[in-house]
Design a protein around this motif. Sequence first.
Motif, PDB file in Angstrom:
ATOM      1  N   UNK A 376       0.871  -1.162  -0.014  1.00  0.00           N
ATOM      2  CA  UNK A 376      -0.145   0.101  -0.114  1.00  0.00           C
ATOM      3  C   UNK A 376       0.803   1.098   0.037  1.00  0.00           C
ATOM      4  N   UNK A 377       0.368   2.229  -0.831  1.00  0.00           N
ATOM      5  CA  UNK A 377       1.463   3.474  -0.815  1.00  0.00           C
ATOM      6  C   UNK A 377       1.423   4.237   0.354  1.00  0.00           C
ATOM      7  N   UNK A 378       0.325   4.070   1.158  1.00  0.00           N
ATOM      8  CA  UNK A 378       0.316   4.913   2.473  1.00  0.00           C
ATOM      9  C   UNK A 378       1.307   4.253   3.527  1.00  0.00           C
ATOM     10  N   UNK A 379       1.400   2.784   3.266  1.00  0.00           N
ATOM     11  CA  UNK A 379       2.429   2.338   4.191  1.00  0.00           C
ATOM     12  C   UNK A 379       3.771   2.735   3.827  1.00  0.00           C
ATOM     13  N   UNK A 380       4.284   2.513   2.589  1.00  0.00           N
ATOM     14  CA  UNK A 380       5.475   3.003   2.087  1.00  0.00           C
ATOM     15  C   UNK A 380       5.535   4.390   2.494  1.00  0.00           C
ATOM     16  N   UNK A 381       4.725   5.343   2.343  1.00  0.00           N
ATOM     17  CA  UNK A 381       4.935   6.719   2.340  1.00  0.00           C
ATOM     18  C   UNK A 381       5.215   7.051   3.919  1.00  0.00           C
ATOM     19  N   UNK A 382       4.534   6.052   4.863  1.00  0.00           N
ATOM     20  CA  UNK A 382       4.873   6.354   6.302  1.00  0.00           C
ATOM     21  C   UNK A 382       5.984   5.943   6.694  1.00  0.00           C
ATOM     22  N   UNK A 383       6.860   4.988   6.046  1.00  0.00           N
ATOM     23  CA  UNK A 383       8.235   4.615   6.319  1.00  0.00           C
ATOM     24  C   UNK A 383       9.182   5.587   5.895  1.00  0.00           C
ATOM     25  N   UNK A 384       8.958   6.185   4.617  1.00  0.00           N
ATOM     26  CA  UNK A 384       9.784   7.216   3.881  1.00  0.00           C
ATOM     27  C   UNK A 384       9.769   8.299   4.817  1.00  0.00           C
ATOM     28  N   UNK A 385       8.709   8.819   5.275  1.00  0.00           N
ATOM     29  CA  UNK A 385       8.513  10.107   5.868  1.00  0.00           C
ATOM     30  C   UNK A 385       9.544  10.039   7.302  1.00  0.00           C
ATOM     31  N   UNK A 386       9.192   8.899   7.902  1.00  0.00           N
ATOM     32  CA  UNK A 386      10.059   8.719   9.107  1.00  0.00           C
ATOM     33  C   UNK A 386      11.376   8.178   9.235  1.00  0.00           C
ATOM     34  N   UNK A 387      11.939   8.187   7.869  1.00  0.00           N
ATOM     35  CA  UNK A 387      13.342   7.762   7.590  1.00  0.00           C
ATOM     36  C   UNK A 387      13.377   6.362   8.097  1.00  0.00           C
ATOM     37  N   UNK A 388      12.733   5.423   7.664  1.00  0.00           N
ATOM     38  CA  UNK A 388      12.547   4.010   7.779  1.00  0.00           C
ATOM     39  C   UNK A 388      14.144   3.252   7.366  1.00  0.00           C
ATOM     40  N   UNK A 389      14.765   2.622   8.174  1.00  0.00           N
ATOM     41  CA  UNK A 389      15.634   1.599   7.814  1.00  0.00           C
ATOM     42  C   UNK A 389      15.261   0.411   6.849  1.00  0.00           C
ATOM     43  N   UNK A 390      16.277  -0.292   6.215  1.00  0.00           N
ATOM     44  CA  UNK A 390      15.862  -1.563   5.591  1.00  0.00           C
ATOM     45  C   UNK A 390      16.240  -1.436   4.188  1.00  0.00           C
ATOM     46  N   UNK A 391      15.807  -2.369   3.317  1.00  0.00           N
ATOM     47  CA  UNK A 391      16.034  -2.465   1.869  1.00  0.00           C
ATOM     48  C   UNK A 391      14.885  -1.886   1.145  1.00  0.00           C
ATOM     49  N   UNK A 392      13.598  -1.705   1.731  1.00  0.00           N
ATOM     50  CA  UNK A 392      12.683  -1.468   0.833  1.00  0.00           C
ATOM     51  C   UNK A 392      12.259  -0.247   0.124  1.00  0.00           C
ATOM     52  N   UNK A 393      12.476   0.799   1.181  1.00  0.00           N
ATOM     53  CA  UNK A 393      12.480   2.289   0.916  1.00  0.00           C
ATOM     54  C   UNK A 393      13.505   3.096   1.104  1.00  0.00           C
TER      55      UNK A 393
END
Length: 405
Positions: A376-393
């Motif tokens: 879901x776009x809103x899930x990815x956007x939430x991680x990008x906005x909060x500086x998520x770690x990992x390989x997906x975003x």
Amino acid sequence: MSFFLLAFLLGAAHLSQAQVQLRGVVRDKETKEVLPFASVAVPGTTNGTTTNMEGEFFLVVKELPATLLFSELNHVRDTVRVSSNAILDIMLAPATVVLPEVKVASFPFQLVDRAFRNLQRNYRRSYYGKAFYRQVTRIDNEPTELQEVVWNVKSNPARIDGTTLAQGRYAGRPAAINLSNFSVYTRKFGLFDAQQDSTTSLALLSPNVEKNYLLELKGIVGEDSTGGVAEISFETRPEVKYRAQGTIWIDIETNQVVRYRMVQPNFTGSTNNPRQKFENAKLTIEMSFHPGGKGSVAPLELMKMDLTTDLTEPGKKPLALTVSSFTFFYDQSTTPARLPYARASLTDRDLDAIRAKPYDPEFWANNPVVKRTPAEDEVIAAFEKRGAFGTMVKKPAAKPTNKLQ
């Protein structure tokens, strides 16, 4: 939450080409509502798919014209001859649910017992293929974890026998809790396990069904009561400490389990933080089996796990925790694959396994199963906005710093 949002692969396909791409929507003929998890198959082959939460499907066929069989548990099957790759709008009529007057109270117990004996006989029948697994964790409705993996899977008509990780990726942000082994519930759960003592089993599909459960035949999906799929509700008897309730659908003619849904209203779980506790925990488990299976058993098609609970800790406000996962099985066959399949263990750590596997961005970019079920776009956007770690975003670009000259 719509796990099965479909990304269509666009482009025209000519009759002379080796493959043709078909797409469309399946709806209820009377209400016009979309039908999620409806089956779309090419009769006589293993080629098929299921609709997503929006009733959409995408299927590649060898050539046109092609015949497609559309089916959904509570609707009448329909066969459609397709001669072009125009978008299809399929309407399925609701199936007649017969409440048979002649069936005695023992009939649902007989059906469940036959289904159990059927699984017991066919337990050693193995299927080899792949499975796409996605897990989303939310705390107070805010996404905190997202994991996606592709497993090589060995399964049987009752459960997953073993997996080996093919690819994985993840995103996440610091949170009060991280679910390091939630996939163990998918990989360990089954309708029946030959390695357990069936005489003491609390499972619905066991020799103890009359002792442990109350059953009710809700109806039979079909034109008459001599065939079709029986819908049976179940719940554990009041004197049984273990609590479970749900619905099982069983094909009357083949004794095959078609679908299974169970809720554990008092699920128990724990964290590695002794101060944290799960309260009001509920686990919902759903399994569906491939409708095109030959004979009395069929391979797994879909598994879903949903956990809702309050995460409590002394001196802190309770947090609403939800974890949802689905597993979609594909490319299954009975041809053995020489891979090191391992059964799930409570010591497994999902994120550690993903990190240990080299990340292959091209695999994820070009995988049709992943394209069929984009996050879901809103899930990815939430991680990008909060500086998520990992390989997906991707992490947010570093802000320039102003230095005094």
